[in-house]
Design an enzyme around this catalytic site. Structure first.
Site, short mmCIF file in Angstrom:
data_model
loop_
_atom_site.label_atom_id
_atom_site.label_comp_id
_atom_site.label_asym_id
_atom_site.label_seq_id
_atom_site.Cartn_x
_atom_site.Cartn_y
_atom_site.Cartn_z
N GLU A 189 0.80 -1.23 0.00
CA GLU A 189 0.00 0.00 0.00
C GLU A 189 0.83 1.28 0.00
OE1 GLU A 189 -2.51 -0.75 3.37
OE2 GLU A 189 -3.91 -1.95 2.21
N GLU B 109 -6.72 -6.96 -1.81
CA GLU B 109 -7.15 -7.36 -0.46
C GLU B 109 -8.66 -7.21 -0.34
OE1 GLU B 109 -5.18 -5.37 2.74
OE2 GLU B 109 -3.18 -5.68 1.93
#
Length: 893
Positions: free
Chosen positions: A496, A562
């Protein structure tokens, strides 16, 4: 990769007299057993630095007395050894972890330890060389052998291999001792409850989750120790280092049938440790063919040698799970000296495949192609196998096999952990799991967001780690470690968030093009280079339990790295780590949307099921709760993968579940527990992501078939039947169908009819695909709620009539036959467990061809159980179902 060395062949005097004369000092004593490699994995001892006053030069003599030192686990960590020696309690049970001293409060010295290992090895003679190799030490260390310090300055970095030429320091009598002092991470971090604690753990080049995360408690020693393999390696004068294998598979290939040639490219670094030049031949054998090149190496030098390209005829290709076989060619890579002696060799398993990517304009996301064919990514996120780094080949094999059994084709290794070990990749190669490998870093610790739990501001955290040079050096080393595995598909700069700009530029523009330019490199895990949603950005989620309609009808990120849900295991699993006094039901308040939970459940990171379990009736106790949780688990993960698959190549090119496993006894995001006991999440995925799959959209009632294979399936019969709670069948439709490769085909809607049938008590919907011989290709049984959204009919379902038998197929395989009578209800949601008759405990791990099985009236199903623990002879199969009592059946030999 393991090195295996055959006996060196004898050489005639006439053919080698000139060579022997020139290089007598180098090769005079090469013997038949001069080349081998072995692990130093037993007999280690350790002691805290506070108990040891002597220097490493003294400790590393075999005369130094270590009889009072504690046995050490290597590979392992300080905490691994302390727990194994019963000096500290098992941190996985209850709240024992709170009893362990945390390094943030004790100081680094508390977990600074000496490790020693005695081993027998004769001195090398002639030009032979002996190396001491460490594959991973956390975090810094000094290494001593037989009174000599091997490193000039402390070796630093959790992810940086060490190799020492110890030839001249070997003991004359063959009795040697290694002594290593291991220091914890330079910055241990405050475990204040934040993601990665206060974030400062990320100042090191190491694991970030050790200071705690929302799915794990802090690891109190921060994984200090010799955590990876230690080996002794013996070679001739020339050593092969970091070979690199590239396979090129041009064109669009099929998984079966004749193939056009593939190109194999091989290079390696050759290290000449002698004081004279060495002439020899680098060669490999592949599929019965030899490719070689003669080379002269300067004294005390290392040179990269590139062999000529080789065209492999009619290659057997490597494919991801579900799309084809995972063929692996054995390759023997050798350096043969001018005296015709094997100086060093590697045995490598080569998977012939090529990875490419392209932008899919329709989905607005990246598409992965293997051997020219597009692959719909169905993946799971992976942390590590064990939070205390107790890795083993067998555990890696079991965990990756579970992912294969889920019908997934990719594992993402999350960036707050590590670049996975070769043994993990070997398992992924065997089972066809592509790997999405993050590099170290996370948005949580490294400054993507403002965070009150963090010590430093975002600008400061954005510069983590402290030593950029060490990070880049470690990346170079780890890329070389794993780049030959065909399963490795994607390199990712971090979770991320990208690494700092100077590091990202080096990775993208220098390191990866030089060391591994055949794979997709993305800057971070939810980069816009992966996908863009309708607003133009990228992200991940949702997380936590969802109405099934979310997965089917609400478009999320086109390549979602995710997305996940719940994952509580069954009652047998919970008993392994929750004390009896803490077996307290969670209390969900529908008005507030909050759940009151026992302290141990909280500690093990339980996340709520909200009101989903209550739809099956208020649970009476924890055992009832866990049983009903499996129904929710199955439905959640079947629905998740079906929903994404229903829109493949339309909305999505792939999705990756957060997450499929836990490295400790957590209660969320897992398809099997820490002890390798599967729950219904695994089998919901096994069903929902099967390569050829018939399914039902609960939002509009559409029946469709997803074909994740390269084959057209024609002349199939699509059968749709409904059953009420008493087992009464209603044929809804039966039509011929076909489906083209890698596509989804929609047929018709059953919503109106199923809503009507399910209105009062709910109903079962059975969808089947049959081939021309009436063999079932895919079966999917849904249980639908009543008109109020509850499973009222299930709560009062009649008892079923299940007949069961089991027979042994081999020493480690059992076949179970389940039969339902034709005059009763479905036998619903049966859990099979291979058990030890003497202990009444489940045999773990065991692998079931299917589980949580429903058997229709008049139907017979066969389940294969495969297990590795062949030492256990007195076995039985326990079966428990929703509407049948638990029973144990013995296995017929």
């Amino acid at each position: 990769m393991k090195k295996n060395y055959p006996a060196v062949r004898s050489v005639s005097f006439k053919s080698s007299i000139v060579t022997l004369f020139m290089f007598y000092a180098v090769f005079q004593s090469i013997t038949a057993n001069a080349q081998n490699k072995y692990e130093l994995n037993e007999g280690w001892k350790c002691a805290p630095i506070s108990n040891v006053k002597e220097a490493g030069t003294d400790i590393s003599h075999t005369t130094y007395n270590t009889s009072k030192w504690m046995p050490a686990i290597v590979p392992g960590t300080v905490l691994t050894s302390l727990v194994a020696a019963h000096k500290m309690p098992d941190p996985f049970y209850g709240m024992n972890n709170e009893q362990l001293p945390d390094i943030y409060r004790t100081g680094r010295g508390y977990y600074t330890y000496w490790f020693v290992k005695d081993f027998k090895e004769a001195q090398a003679i002639g030009g032979n060389q002996v190396y001491l190799n460490f594959r991973g030490v956390n975090y810094s260390c000094d290494v001593f052998l037989n009174g000599h310090k091997l490193n000039d300055k402390p070796h630093t970095g959790m992810f940086l291999r060490q190799s020492y030429n110890i030839t001249k320091w070997m003991a004359k009598d063959g009795n040697n001792r290694i002594a290593v002092i291991v220091y914890p991470p330079d910055v241990v971090g405050n475990p204040n409850g934040g993601q990665g604690g206060d974030g400062t753990i990320a100042r090191n080049v190491g694991i970030q989750y050790t200071a705690g995360w929302d799915w794990i408690q802090p690891i109190k020693d921060r994984n200090t120790g010799i955590w990876d393999k230690v080996t002794i390696e013996k070679t001739g004068a020339v050593r092969i280092k970091d070979p690199y294998i590239i396979t090129l598979v041009p064109g669009v290939r099929q998984s079966e049938g004749p193939q056009q040639p593939a190109i194999v490219q091989v290079s390696a670094d050759l290290q000449n440790a002698s004081n004279v030049p060495v002439t020899g031949e680098l060669k490999y054998t592949l599929d019965g063919n030899i490719v070689s090149k003669k080379i002269t190496l300067k004294a005390n030098s290392t040179q990269t040698v590139q062999l000529n390209d080789y065209a492999l005829k009619n290659p057997k290709l490597w494919w991801p799970n579900g799309y084809g076989a995972q063929h692996l060619y054995p390759m023997n890579l050798q350096f043969i000296t001018g005296a015709n002696q094997v100086s060093d060799q590697d045995n490598i398993k080569v998977g012939v495949r090529q990875i490419t990517t392209e932008w899919n304009a329709r989905t607005e996301s990246r598409q992965i192609n293997i051997n020219g064919q597009k692959i719909f990514i169905k993946g799971g996120n992976w942390i590590v196998s064990d939070e205390m780094l107790r890795f083993s080949d067998a555990r890696y094999d079991a965990e990756v096999r579970f992912h294969r059994d889920m019908n997934l084709n990719l594992i993402r290794v999350w960036g707050g952990a590590l670049i996975e070990r070769p043994e993990f990749y070997e398992a992924c190669d065997r089972y066809g799991m592509l790997v999405f490998q993050d590099m170290w870093g996370s948005g949580d610790c490294n400054g993507r967001w403002t965070d009150q739990m963090k010590l430093d501001d975002q600008w400061t955290r954005r510069k983590y780690p402290d030593d950029h040079g060490l990070y880049l050096k470690s990346i170079e080393d780890q890329v070389k470690l794993v780049r030959n595995y065909p399963s490795l598909a994607i390199w990712c700069g971090g979770n991320e968030i990208t690494p700092p700009e100077d590091m990202l530029i080096s990775l993208r523009d220098s390191i990866m093009p030089k060391l591994d330019n055949t794979r997709w490199f993305i800057p971070y895990s939810n980069s816009e280079e992966m996908s863009r949603n309708v607003l133009g950005g990228n992200g991940d989620g949702p997380y936590g339990i969802q109405p099934l309609s979310t997965f089917w009808a609400h478009k999320t990120y086109p390549f979602n790295s995710e997305v996940g849900s719940v994952g509580v295991s069954d009652y047998e699993s919970l008993k392994r780590f929750i004390p009896a006094k803490n077996m307290v039901l969670p209390e969900y308040d529908e008005a507030t949307g909050k759940t009151k939970t026992d302290s141990v459940w909280d500690y093990h990171k339980y996340i709520g099921y909200d009101g989903f379990i209550d739809k099956y009736g208020k649970p009476k106790d924890v055992e009832d709760f866990a049983t009903k949780a499996q129904l929710v688990n199955y439905d959640q993960y079947r629905g998740l993968m079906e929903g994404f698959s229903s829109h493949m190549w339309e909305w999505y090119t792939g999705t990756i579940i957060w997450k499929t496993q836990n490295p400790w006894t957590a209660m969320r995001g897992q398809m099997y527990d820490y002890y390798l006991d599967p729950n219904a999440c695994l089998y919901g995925l096994h069903n929902g992501s099967e390569p050829l799959h018939i399914m039902y959209d609960p939002t509009d009632g559409m029946v469709m078939v997803a074909n994740n294979t390269f084959k057209s399936h024609t002349n199939m019969m699509l059968v749709a039947k409904a059953y009420d709670m008493d087992g009464k069948e209603k044929m809804l439709t039966q039509v011929f169908s076909d489906v083209t490769p890698t596509t989804v085909k929609r047929y018709f809607s059953l919503k109106g009819e199923m809503d009507k049938l399910a209105k009062d008590k709910g109903a079962f919907l059975c969808l089947q695909l049959l081939d021309k011989d009436k063999k079932t290709l895919s079966e999917n049984i849904y249980w639908l709620p009543d008109g109020n959204g509850n499973y009222s009919g299930l709560q009062n379902m009649p008892k079923g009539n299940l007949n069961a038998s089991a027979k042994s197929l081999s020493s480690d395989k059992v076949e179970v036959t389940l039969t339902n009578t034709s005059n009763g209800p479905l036998v619903f949601f049966n859990r099979l467990s291979l058990t030890d008759v003497d202990t009444k405990q489940r045999v773990l791990p065991a692998f079931y061809s299917d589980n949580y099985v429903t058997v229709l009236p008049g139907e017979e199903k066969k389940i294969i159980i495969d297990y590795k623990n062949t030492a256990k002879k007195n076995l039985a199969v326990t079966i428990s179902g929703w509407n049948v009592g638990e029973r144990t059946i013995f296995i017929n030999k």
